[in-house]
Design a protein around this motif. Structure first.
Motif, PDB file in Angstrom:
ATOM      1  N   UNK A  34       0.829  -1.206   0.000  1.00 36.21           N
ATOM      2  CA  UNK A  34       0.000   0.000   0.000  1.00 36.21           C
ATOM      3  C   UNK A  34       0.865   1.257   0.000  1.00 36.21           C
ATOM      4  N   UNK A  35       1.923   1.230   0.798  1.00 36.45           N
ATOM      5  CA  UNK A  35       2.804   2.393   0.881  1.00 36.45           C
ATOM      6  C   UNK A  35       3.484   2.658  -0.461  1.00 36.45           C
ATOM      7  N   UNK A  36       4.026   1.607  -1.065  1.00 31.66           N
ATOM      8  CA  UNK A  36       4.723   1.769  -2.347  1.00 31.66           C
ATOM      9  C   UNK A  36       3.763   2.261  -3.418  1.00 31.66           C
ATOM     10  N   UNK A  37       2.575   1.665  -3.470  1.00 28.65           N
ATOM     11  CA  UNK A  37       1.596   2.066  -4.484  1.00 28.65           C
ATOM     12  C   UNK A  37       1.199   3.528  -4.316  1.00 28.65           C
ATOM     13  N   UNK A  38       0.992   3.942  -3.062  1.00 23.30           N
ATOM     14  CA  UNK A  38       0.597   5.326  -2.815  1.00 23.30           C
ATOM     15  C   UNK A  38       1.728   6.290  -3.183  1.00 23.30           C
ATOM     16  N   UNK A  39       2.970   5.898  -2.848  1.00 25.23           N
ATOM     17  CA  UNK A  39       4.097   6.763  -3.173  1.00 25.23           C
ATOM     18  C   UNK A  39       4.267   6.916  -4.684  1.00 25.23           C
ATOM     19  N   UNK A  40       4.124   5.791  -5.402  1.00 26.43           N
ATOM     20  CA  UNK A  40       4.238   5.883  -6.863  1.00 26.43           C
ATOM     21  C   UNK A  40       3.097   6.709  -7.455  1.00 26.43           C
ATOM     22  N   UNK A  41       1.914   6.591  -6.859  1.00 19.16           N
ATOM     23  CA  UNK A  41       0.787   7.381  -7.363  1.00 19.16           C
ATOM     24  C   UNK A  41       1.038   8.877  -7.179  1.00 19.16           C
ATOM     25  N   UNK A  42       1.534   9.219  -5.985  1.00 12.41           N
ATOM     26  CA  UNK A  42       1.852  10.624  -5.737  1.00 12.41           C
ATOM     27  C   UNK A  42       2.967  11.098  -6.665  1.00 12.41           C
ATOM     28  N   UNK A  43       3.967  10.228  -6.848  1.00 14.37           N
ATOM     29  CA  UNK A  43       5.055  10.588  -7.754  1.00 14.37           C
ATOM     30  C   UNK A  43       4.556  10.839  -9.171  1.00 14.37           C
ATOM     31  N   UNK A  44       3.713   9.912  -9.656  1.00 15.36           N
ATOM     32  CA  UNK A  44       3.191  10.083 -11.012  1.00 15.36           C
ATOM     33  C   UNK A  44       2.327  11.334 -11.110  1.00 15.36           C
ATOM     34  N   UNK A  45       1.562  11.605 -10.057  1.00 17.33           N
ATOM     35  CA  UNK A  45       0.749  12.816 -10.060  1.00 17.33           C
ATOM     36  C   UNK A  45       1.595  14.077 -10.091  1.00 17.33           C
ATOM     37  N   UNK A  46       2.689  14.080  -9.324  1.00 14.72           N
ATOM     38  CA  UNK A  46       3.572  15.233  -9.325  1.00 14.72           C
ATOM     39  C   UNK A  46       4.244  15.413 -10.686  1.00 14.72           C
ATOM     40  N   UNK A  47       4.631  14.292 -11.296  1.00 15.66           N
ATOM     41  CA  UNK A  47       5.226  14.384 -12.638  1.00 15.66           C
ATOM     42  C   UNK A  47       4.231  14.956 -13.634  1.00 15.66           C
ATOM     43  N   UNK A  48       3.014  14.419 -13.556  1.00  7.97           N
ATOM     44  CA  UNK A  48       1.999  14.900 -14.479  1.00  7.97           C
ATOM     45  C   UNK A  48       1.704  16.378 -14.253  1.00  7.97           C
ATOM     46  N   UNK A  49       1.635  16.762 -12.978  1.00  9.29           N
ATOM     47  CA  UNK A  49       1.379  18.159 -12.660  1.00  9.29           C
ATOM     48  C   UNK A  49       2.515  19.038 -13.172  1.00  9.29           C
ATOM     49  N   UNK A  50       3.750  18.570 -12.990  1.00 13.37           N
ATOM     50  CA  UNK A  50       4.902  19.333 -13.462  1.00 13.37           C
ATOM     51  C   UNK A  50       4.876  19.475 -14.980  1.00 13.37           C
ATOM     52  N   UNK A  51       4.599  18.380 -15.683  1.00 15.93           N
ATOM     53  CA  UNK A  51       4.581  18.430 -17.149  1.00 15.93           C
ATOM     54  C   UNK A  51       3.454  19.320 -17.649  1.00 15.93           C
TER      55      UNK A  51
END
Length: 885
Positions: A34-51
């Motif tokens: 759960x922790x890894x999945x949530x961290x990757x989700x936040x990471x992908x969201x931040x990348x998408x937001x940045x792009x």
């Protein structure tokens, strides 16, 4: 839990311990997952937001720069169209002391008019200098531009002295400066641009002022030394600029008369990229920027460049960006947005987001995993607390999800929510076989409102516009229901895409007229001014509408169509509504299809060569042909070369296709020679793309050796455009071909960029006169030009070929002026190889006198052979004028 603990205490066997260990490990793995999945989700969201943020910012910056270049072009064009500029005699000042503001050539009032336009360029657009130069400019003989405007010129006009005194004072400007002004590069570029305008744009366009061309120089050292205190350092960085020039056309004749050029320093464009008022260079400027705190501003990732010109503008403080542009570092994300507008072509704005930004997001995600895993391991024995924590995190995530779906300023659905709403409405419309409409709204001149009144007022205006649109859409719900006849259950909605753009979804609609009516209602809601902070502000909007399923079946297709319609509305009056028309997209769709099919056309053997005979008047026979490519599309039939050859060049497919055509023509020539045909040589057209983007010389000579033909029997036809892209490489390849025995011909001479300079640089042996000169030869001037062309070829020792001979009168005219080789529909159209050989034999039979009793059929393939061959026989047997023994 207590009962389980007591039961475990009662049954503490090895298997029990093993079960508990398995349970703990299982819980740990679940929590870790759960922790890894949530961290990757936040990471992908931040990348998408940045792009997304980077892309949006780049598009906004590109719009700003597009407007800057458009304003510079329009203002410069306005100066060039002034009667006071177009009317005077086309004479520049003989020297710096020459006073043109003398009341005869140019009045003080005229100078003040030009000065006001220059002040707009200088104050609003930071243009440093404006020159008015007439054609025939000769700086080497001491001439200076007719008019010259810069900051010091403005001060002199504002002072008590006369305009003539100001002009004379400007002539000496810079002599006593710490750094002298140097106009050499500017004057050389002005001469070059005048030459280009003479060749490319000699006459005023019919649609003027629209359609008037402009030229942009490569980077050069300007004579503006106001920001060059670093001369001792030995560089000209802050004096380097570009010149945007617009032609001047005579008021009476419409012929090219000169040009108006605006000089823009590159550090001004750099300041635009940084959103600074200027790049600080002098001590006073640096002090001012320090006071404003701008020297601590974040580094800019933008790079502005103009393709093929060497212009590259970037933040000089950003060393990593400089390394990225030089190819020494890698960017995490590169966004390219071409500029649009009247003067935006070839300009590209790029943004290189550093890889370190993405690495930081990745490192943050990994750090989050490590921290949370440690916490989870520490509190594993407190399952209840962990459960509560998971619940709270789920609730927080749900709240964040809700906040992520709505615009914080207007409260409207944001882009993400609009995408979901559009998908839902499209599914509903597809199920009910109904229609819907998307209306894209963009506020006009919103940036100006922000700049003039401040961002607070701009934000308040967005909120008020959103409120009015919502009110109108609420009032339109009953109207939509009545017009549709059946409800879809989805009301009309509005959302903010970002900036000053809104999207309106009309899910219940009967036809396009309803969408247009609602659009007019929305425009009408903006008629009343908005009162904000004591100011009355008029809001205007451009709207574009697209219909489902007529204009598209996916959100992306509908948005693209609505966007095209919206930009069409912007070209109209303020506050306009335009419905997308598919007709405007048909030509683009056909080009896209042909471009895609071209790549497989060669493999599918859809291309073929036709040959057009060239008649040798001196020998009275056909001894050569020109190979012309044809494309027989399996579905569209025979496609015009004028349509598919430019697509071949733009796509790069011209390289293998051109090599195929050369090989095919050489093989056919070999077959003709073996069969005893009178056709002795063949000419093949070669594109500038082949010479610039491939090792054409080596490939061509390999084909000649492989087929075994004599290289002297092969002619390569080129146009002057070979000098426009990598000229030195192209000329070197042509010279190698000529040295190997291949004949080089310059095609379409007399049109386009033709000049004696091209004949001097290119290693040509044959000049082909364009058919347009034959058409013009019906009058005395046109005939004189044609005679001059033929005589020029004779004096230069070039073989002369006239193209486009279609009438007996043209044939007789060319025979009379001494043109030795003729080609055109009078003799034969381009034909397949067998038919071309047959035409050659028939013409040669006439010449040999064997065809007096032979009946010649006249059809679409063969020209008027009886008439033209009779004329050939009437030609006396002595040597042709200029013919060598």
């Amino acid at each position: 839990m207590a009962k389980l603990f007591k039961a475990w205490q009662r049954q503490r066997t090895p298997m029990t311990y093993l079960a508990v260990a398995v349970l703990v490990v299982g819980l740990l793995m679940v929590v870790e997952a759960l922790i890894v999945n949530d961290a990757w989700r936040v990471r992908d969201g931040e990348r998408q937001k940045l792009e997304t943020s980077a892309r949006y910012g780049t598009e906004m910056k590109a719009r700003d720069l597009s407007q800057v270049f458009t304003d510079i072009y329009v203002t410069t064009r306005t100066i060039a169209m002034l009667p006071a500029i177009r009317r005077p005699p086309a004479h520049n000042r003989a020297s710096e002391d020459d006073d043109v503001v003398d009341g005869r050539r140019f009045t003080t009032a005229d100078a003040q008019t030009v000065l006001q336009l220059y002040q707009r360029l200088a104050d609003v657009l930071s243009v440093s200098e404006v020159y008015v130069v007439y054609d025939g400019f000769k700086p080497a003989q001491g001439e200076v531009p007719f008019l010259m405007f810069d900051a010091e010129m403005v001060e002199r006009f504002r002072g008590p002295q006369t305009a003539g005194q100001a002009q004379r004072a400007h002539a000496t400007h810079g002599r006593n400066s710490l750094v002298p002004e140097v106009e050499d590069e500017e004057y050389a570029e002005i001469q070059s641009q005048l030459a280009r305008l003479r060749a490319e744009h000699p006459l005023l366009p019919v649609s003027a002022p629209r359609g008037i061309a402009h030229l942009v120089s490569p980077p050069l050292v300007t004579c503006d030394n106001s920001q060059f205190p670093s001369a001792a350092a030995g560089h000209n960085r802050d004096r380097t600029g570009v010149m945007l020039s617009v032609p001047i056309y005579d008021e009476q004749t419409g012929a090219l008369k000169g040009l108006v050029t605006s000089v823009v320093r590159l550090n001004v464009l750099e300041a635009r990229l940084l959103d600074w008022p200027q790049v600080p260079v002098t001590s006073s400027e640096k002090s001012r920027m320090s006071t404003l705190g701008l020297e601590r501003a974040a580094l800019s990732d933008y790079v502005l460049l103009r393709e093929g010109s060497g212009i590259v503008v970037a933040d000089r403080r950003n060393e990593l960006l400089q390394a990225t542009v030089a190819g020494q570092a890698r960017a995490g994300l590169t966004i390219s947005v071409p500029l649009d507008g009247l003067a935006g072509e070839a300009w590209v704005l790029k943004r290189h987001v550093p890889q370190a930004t993405f690495d930081a997001i990745e490192a943050s995600a990994r750090q989050t995993i490590a921290v949370r895993s440690g916490i989870a391991l520490a509190v594993l024995l407190m399952l209840a607390g962990v459960a509560a924590l998971v619940v709270r995190q789920s609730q927080a995530a749900a709240r964040l999800q809700e906040l992520a779906d709505f615009d914080a300023l207007t409260g409207l659905p944001n882009r993400r929510q609009l995408e979901r709403s559009t998908d839902a409405c499209l599914r509903a419309a597809a199920e009910q076989q109904g229609q819907l409409s998307l209306i894209l709204v963009d506020l006009d001149n919103f940036k100006t409102i922000n700049d003039v009144h401040g961002h607070d007022v701009g934000d308040a205006l967005l909120v008020e516009v959103a409120r009015r649109f919502q009110k109108q859409l609420s009032a339109a719900e009953d109207f939509l229901g009545q017009s549709a006849g059946a409800a879809t259950g989805l009301p009309p909605s509005i959302g903010r895409l970002g900036g000053d753009e809104f999207l309106i979804i009309l899910p219940r609609i009967a036809d396009a007229s309803v969408a247009c009516s609602i659009g007019e209602m929305l425009i009408a809601s903006l008629a009343v001014p908005v009162f904000l902070d004591g100011r009355s502000i008029h809001a205007h909007a451009s709207m574009g509408a697209a219909m489902y399923p007529e204009h598209g079946t996916t959100p992306a297709q509908l948005l693209r169509c609505a966007d095209q319609a919206m930009y069409a509305a912007k070209r109209m009056d303020e506050s306009a509504m335009v419905l997308f028309q598919r007709e405007v997209d048909q030509a683009a769709m056909r080009r896209m299809r042909l471009t895609a099919d071209l790549r497989d056309g060669l493999a599918r053997e859809e291309f073929e060569l036709h040959y057009q005979c060239v008649v040798n008047v001196a020998r009275r026979r056909v001894d050569s042909v020109e190979a012309l490519i044809r494309w027989r599309h399996p579905e569209l039939g025979l496609v015009s070369p004028a349509e598919f050859v430019p697509l071949l060049e733009r796509s790069g497919v011209i390289v293998p296709t051109g090599l195929w055509a050369l090989k095919k023509a050489c093989q056919q020539l070999l077959a003709w020679r073996i069969s005893g045909s009178s056709i002795e040589s063949v000419a093949v057209n070669v594109s500038v793309v082949q010479l610039a983007q491939s090792d054409f010389c080596t490939d061509a000579l390999n084909v000649v050796r492989a087929t075994g033909i004599d290289p002297r029997r092969l002619t390569i036809e080129i146009t002057e455009s070979v000098l426009m892209d990598k000229p030195e490489r192209s000329i070197a390849q042509l010279q190698q071909l000529r040295d190997a025995g291949v004949c080089i011909a310059i095609d379409d001479f007399g049109t386009g960029y033709s000049s004696l300079g091209y004949l001097r640089r290119l290693p040509v042996q044959v000049m082909k006169i364009d058919r347009s000169l034959l058409v013009d030869a019906v009058n005395q001037n046109g005939r004189a030009v044609l005679i001059a062309m033929v005589n020029l070829a004779r004096e230069l020792g070039l073989d002369c070929v006239a193209e486009g001979v279609e009438t007996l009168e043209q044939f007789q005219l060319l025979r009379d002026v001494g043109c030795q080789r003729l080609q055109g529909y009078l003799f034969a159209r381009p034909l397949p190889a067998a038919d071309a050989d047959a035409v050659a034999r028939r013409i040669n039979l006439h010449q040999l006198g064997l065809g007096e009793n032979l009946v010649i059929e006249h059809n679409s393939a063969f020209g008027d052979l009886d008439a033209c061959m009779g004329a050939l026989k009437a030609w006396p047997g002595e040597r042709m004028p200029g013919e060598q023994a």
